[in-house]
Design a protein around this motif. Structure first.
Motif, PDB file in Angstrom:
ATOM      1  N   LEU A 203      51.245  -7.813 -34.656  1.00  0.00           N
ATOM      2  CA  LEU A 203      49.761  -7.438 -34.647  1.00  0.00           C
ATOM      3  C   LEU A 203      49.709  -6.568 -33.297  1.00  0.00           C
ATOM      4  N   LEU A 204      48.748  -5.573 -33.606  1.00  0.00           N
ATOM      5  CA  LEU A 204      48.513  -4.669 -32.563  1.00  0.00           C
ATOM      6  C   LEU A 204      47.162  -4.947 -32.125  1.00  0.00           C
ATOM      7  N   ILE A 205      46.881  -5.014 -30.774  1.00  0.00           N
ATOM      8  CA  ILE A 205      45.711  -5.521 -30.151  1.00  0.00           C
ATOM      9  C   ILE A 205      45.120  -4.443 -29.419  1.00  0.00           C
ATOM     10  N   HIS A 206      43.864  -4.179 -29.636  1.00  0.00           N
ATOM     11  CA  HIS A 206      42.891  -3.353 -28.368  1.00  0.00           C
ATOM     12  C   HIS A 206      42.278  -4.339 -27.564  1.00  0.00           C
ATOM     13  N   ALA A 207      42.874  -4.655 -26.644  1.00  0.00           N
ATOM     14  CA  ALA A 207      42.573  -5.492 -25.561  1.00  0.00           C
ATOM     15  C   ALA A 207      41.526  -5.454 -24.485  1.00  0.00           C
ATOM     16  N   GLU A 208      40.343  -5.788 -24.767  1.00  0.00           N
ATOM     17  CA  GLU A 208      39.432  -5.659 -23.799  1.00  0.00           C
ATOM     18  C   GLU A 208      38.459  -7.016 -24.377  1.00  0.00           C
ATOM     19  N   TRP A 209      38.389  -7.710 -23.234  1.00  0.00           N
ATOM     20  CA  TRP A 209      37.549  -9.141 -23.420  1.00  0.00           C
ATOM     21  C   TRP A 209      36.267  -8.795 -23.594  1.00  0.00           C
ATOM     22  N   PRO A 210      35.569  -9.048 -24.676  1.00  0.00           N
ATOM     23  CA  PRO A 210      33.819  -8.493 -24.594  1.00  0.00           C
ATOM     24  C   PRO A 210      33.297  -9.183 -23.417  1.00  0.00           C
ATOM     25  N   SER A 211      33.275 -10.546 -23.152  1.00  0.00           N
ATOM     26  CA  SER A 211      32.369 -11.141 -22.210  1.00  0.00           C
ATOM     27  C   SER A 211      32.650 -10.578 -20.702  1.00  0.00           C
ATOM     28  N   ALA A 212      34.005  -9.899 -20.602  1.00  0.00           N
ATOM     29  CA  ALA A 212      34.124  -9.387 -19.266  1.00  0.00           C
ATOM     30  C   ALA A 212      33.721  -7.917 -19.240  1.00  0.00           C
ATOM     31  N   LEU A 213      33.301  -7.333 -20.258  1.00  0.00           N
ATOM     32  CA  LEU A 213      32.925  -5.857 -20.214  1.00  0.00           C
ATOM     33  C   LEU A 213      31.415  -6.136 -19.294  1.00  0.00           C
ATOM     34  N   ARG A 214      30.965  -4.984 -18.934  1.00  0.00           N
ATOM     35  CA  ARG A 214      29.634  -5.020 -17.977  1.00  0.00           C
ATOM     36  C   ARG A 214      28.638  -4.165 -18.581  1.00  0.00           C
ATOM     37  N   GLY A 215      27.450  -4.496 -18.462  1.00  0.00           N
ATOM     38  CA  GLY A 215      26.254  -3.815 -18.980  1.00  0.00           C
ATOM     39  C   GLY A 215      26.017  -2.475 -18.293  1.00  0.00           C
ATOM     40  N   VAL A 216      25.186  -1.592 -18.705  1.00  0.00           N
ATOM     41  CA  VAL A 216      25.093  -0.316 -18.097  1.00  0.00           C
ATOM     42  C   VAL A 216      24.256  -0.548 -16.876  1.00  0.00           C
ATOM     43  N   ASP A 217      24.657  -0.031 -15.714  1.00  0.00           N
ATOM     44  CA  ASP A 217      23.990   0.055 -14.658  1.00  0.00           C
ATOM     45  C   ASP A 217      22.950   1.108 -14.493  1.00  0.00           C
ATOM     46  N   PRO A 218      21.647   0.682 -14.523  1.00  0.00           N
ATOM     47  CA  PRO A 218      20.489   1.725 -14.691  1.00  0.00           C
ATOM     48  C   PRO A 218      20.560   2.619 -13.432  1.00  0.00           C
ATOM     49  N   GLU A 235      39.347  -5.785 -15.529  1.00  0.00           N
ATOM     50  CA  GLU A 235      39.312  -7.308 -15.721  1.00  0.00           C
ATOM     51  C   GLU A 235      39.292  -7.730 -17.075  1.00  0.00           C
ATOM     52  N   ALA A 236      38.551  -6.929 -17.791  1.00  0.00           N
ATOM     53  CA  ALA A 236      38.443  -7.146 -19.317  1.00  0.00           C
ATOM     54  C   ALA A 236      39.673  -6.697 -20.145  1.00  0.00           C
ATOM     55  N   GLU A 237      40.521  -5.928 -19.743  1.00  0.00           N
ATOM     56  CA  GLU A 237      41.902  -5.743 -20.267  1.00  0.00           C
ATOM     57  C   GLU A 237      42.651  -7.242 -20.049  1.00  0.00           C
ATOM     58  N   SER A 238      42.584  -7.404 -18.689  1.00  0.00           N
ATOM     59  CA  SER A 238      43.734  -8.500 -18.210  1.00  0.00           C
ATOM     60  C   SER A 238      43.244  -9.896 -18.921  1.00  0.00           C
ATOM     61  N   GLU A 239      41.815 -10.157 -19.021  1.00  0.00           N
ATOM     62  CA  GLU A 239      41.480 -11.136 -19.575  1.00  0.00           C
ATOM     63  C   GLU A 239      41.786 -11.348 -21.286  1.00  0.00           C
ATOM     64  N   ALA A 240      41.756 -10.236 -21.831  1.00  0.00           N
ATOM     65  CA  ALA A 240      41.922 -10.134 -23.282  1.00  0.00           C
ATOM     66  C   ALA A 240      43.496 -10.242 -23.507  1.00  0.00           C
ATOM     67  N   VAL A 241      44.333  -9.847 -22.479  1.00  0.00           N
ATOM     68  CA  VAL A 241      45.721  -9.926 -22.573  1.00  0.00           C
ATOM     69  C   VAL A 241      46.218 -11.425 -22.287  1.00  0.00           C
ATOM     70  N   ARG A 242      45.685 -12.074 -21.529  1.00  0.00           N
ATOM     71  CA  ARG A 242      45.868 -13.554 -21.375  1.00  0.00           C
ATOM     72  C   ARG A 242      45.539 -14.187 -22.431  1.00  0.00           C
ATOM     73  N   GLN A 243      44.508 -14.051 -23.203  1.00  0.00           N
ATOM     74  CA  GLN A 243      44.167 -14.734 -24.309  1.00  0.00           C
ATOM     75  C   GLN A 243      45.288 -14.497 -25.380  1.00  0.00           C
ATOM     76  N   VAL A 244      45.523 -13.283 -25.669  1.00  0.00           N
ATOM     77  CA  VAL A 244      46.521 -12.906 -26.479  1.00  0.00           C
ATOM     78  C   VAL A 244      47.935 -13.586 -26.257  1.00  0.00           C
ATOM     79  N   VAL A 245      48.314 -13.612 -25.156  1.00  0.00           N
ATOM     80  CA  VAL A 245      49.685 -14.027 -24.792  1.00  0.00           C
ATOM     81  C   VAL A 245      49.598 -15.626 -24.998  1.00  0.00           C
ATOM     82  N   GLU A 246      48.569 -16.101 -24.654  1.00  0.00           N
ATOM     83  CA  GLU A 246      48.506 -17.635 -25.163  1.00  0.00           C
ATOM     84  C   GLU A 246      48.638 -17.964 -26.403  1.00  0.00           C
ATOM     85  N   LEU A 247      47.734 -17.300 -27.358  1.00  0.00           N
ATOM     86  CA  LEU A 247      47.882 -17.536 -28.786  1.00  0.00           C
ATOM     87  C   LEU A 247      49.175 -17.080 -29.383  1.00  0.00           C
TER      88      LEU A 247
END
Ligand code: ZN
Length: 462
Positions: A203-218, A235-247
């Motif tokens: 499995l190849l993973i595009h690893a960015e964890w959605p809840s760690a992405l930030r909204g646009v700064d106006p 941090e969005a990449e790191s968090e996604a990788v942590r989830q993938v490693v665990e699963l």
């Protein structure tokens, strides 16, 4: 005596040659030599003898038979780019097999593996995989493999995709931005991993964890690069990788993280057996140099600062990152405008993979054999074809690139469908002189491409 050659099973798209030339056929023998042949045990003067598309032997440089002599140019194994989006069928006006594979060959790439999204339909079930295989018939100038898609609800399709030749599966954890391909939540990711582990695929993973992405700064001007960069933190990449490693540990699914943009993400991979890649654009471009409205640099994860770039190069040196891909992902020019927030993301880079990487690598003291490691050997392992691709060794397919490592030139014309790549107009080191597919010269920088497409579809069959 050539049994080892003929166990290679290819699918035969209409208009390409059958692979199983067997012993009743005439033996085709050819040879190329140079003073710098990049072999698994080092770079040295040698002659590569090819028989029926396969490397027969590595002979001494003073080999006396008929032979194409490339002097002091380097001969490397053909580059394998396991991460391209050629968008056919369905969005052929974005790229397509013919333009994409011609660009690949002109960049020394002899094998690409196409991603399951941006084409329509996405490659998420057997019917769409078959459709894509058929769409490539008679149009591919280099060899092409296909990744299947892992999306919510298609875990049952995974065995069929792998059974029909998909080299593995690809998923997104964040929204990929196209309506036809959905990202996986943690429960769906687990289901997909269980299905993939069952069939012993990857499995190849595009690893960015959605809840760690930030909204646009106006307060950010959308025409500045900062407006985009600030929405996609490391941090969005790191968090996604942590989830993938665990699963991955839980399910036993083999996993590969695509396009790592920062060395900080590698912390989450320490002590695991997951593989990962970075891309040329993270290694040769830096956030500091991306000007206002220069939206052809937009991609996700984003190109970060020079400090991150330096760290990626060190990680390639010590093997924490094993390979480099292009993530070639073009779009028509009308999908880009002056706003980093509105413009479609993606960088067209397949033709500049080898030259781009060499430009940065040679400045940092890396050698030609490092290129072979990152661009051929490691991707051959990822796609499960190391027994036939990825190095210049007897018994392997004679895919080769003749490369002038000292030549400096400004990147002008690219063979892919649209110009407007951030590589253009800049000076680079290293030029592809010729590209060989199964021992046959299918591109050279004087006369261009072979008239007839000689590429084949590759599958996962043993
Ligand atoms: Zn991609």
């Amino acid at each position: 005596m050539h049994a080892s050659v003929h166990h290679v099973k290819f699918l035969h798209p209409k208009g390409t040659q059958a692979a199983d030339s067997n012993s009743h056929q005439v033996t085709h023998r050819s040879a190329i030599k140079s003073e710098r042949v990049v072999l698994p045990d080092g770079t040295r003067p040698a002659t590569v003898i090819v028989e029926n598309g396969t490397i027969k032997t590595i002979a001494p440089h003073d080999y006396q038979g008929p032979c194409q002599d490339y002097g002091s140019l380097a001969i490397l194994p053909g580059v394998i780019d396991p991460h391209v989006h050629f968008n056919e069928p369905g969005r052929t006006h974005w790229e397509g097999w013919e333009t994409g594979t011609k660009a690949a060959l002109a960049g020394g790439v002899t094998t690409v593996v196409d991603m399951p999204l941006n084409c329509i339909p996405s490659t998420n079930n057997l019917a769409s995989l078959r459709l894509k295989q058929r769409s490539a018939g008679g149009k591919i100038f280099c060899d092409v493999g296909l990744w299947g898609g892992a999306v919510p609800g298609n875990a049952e399709d995974i065995p069929e995709l792998v059974g029909a030749g998909a080299l593995g599966l690809k998923c997104f954890l964040s929204d990929p931005g196209t309506a036809e391909f959905e990202n996986l939540s943690a429960p769906h990711l687990q289901k997909a991993m269980e299905a993939i582990a069952q069939v012993n695929s990857v499995l190849l993973i595009h690893a960015e964890w959605p809840s760690a992405l930030r909204g646009v700064d106006p307060t950010h001007d959308p025409e500045t690069y900062e407006a985009w960069l600030s929405t996609r933190p490391v941090e969005a990449e790191s968090e996604a990788v942590r989830q993938v490693v665990e699963l991955s540990a839980q399910t036993g699914c083999r996993c590969h993280i695509v396009h790592i943009s920062s060395p900080k993400v590698l912390k989450a991979l320490e002590g695991t057996d997951l593989s990962c890649e970075t891309c040329t654009h993270y290694l040769v471009f830096a956030a500091e140099e991306i000007g206002r409205q220069a939206t052809n640099y937009k991609c996700a994860p984003p190109i970060r600062s020079r400090e991150h770039q330096d760290g990626l190069w060190s990680a390639l040196g010590d093997g924490r990152i094993q390979m480099i891909t292009s993530d070639h992902s073009p779009c028509p020019p009308e999908l880009k405008n002056s706003s980093f927030l509105e413009s479609w993301g993606g960088i067209a880079g397949v033709q500049m993979l080898l030259t781009g990487v060499w430009t940065g690598a040679s400045q940092r003291g890396y050698q030609l054999h490092d290129l072979a490691r990152w661009l051929s050997e490691a991707p051959a392992r990822l796609i499960g074809r190391a027994h036939e691709l990825g190095s210049l060794a007897p018994g392997l397919t004679a895919n080769m690139v003749v490369f002038d490592p000292e030549k400096e030139c400004v990147c002008q014309t690219l063979y892919h469908r649209y110009q407007g790549s951030p590589y253009q107009g800049k000076a680079w080191k290293g030029e592809v002189v010729a590209t060989y597919l199964r021992g046959e010269c299918v591109y050279n920088n004087q006369s261009g491409h072979s008239a007839i497409p000689k590429g084949r579809l590759i599958s996962n069959h043993p």
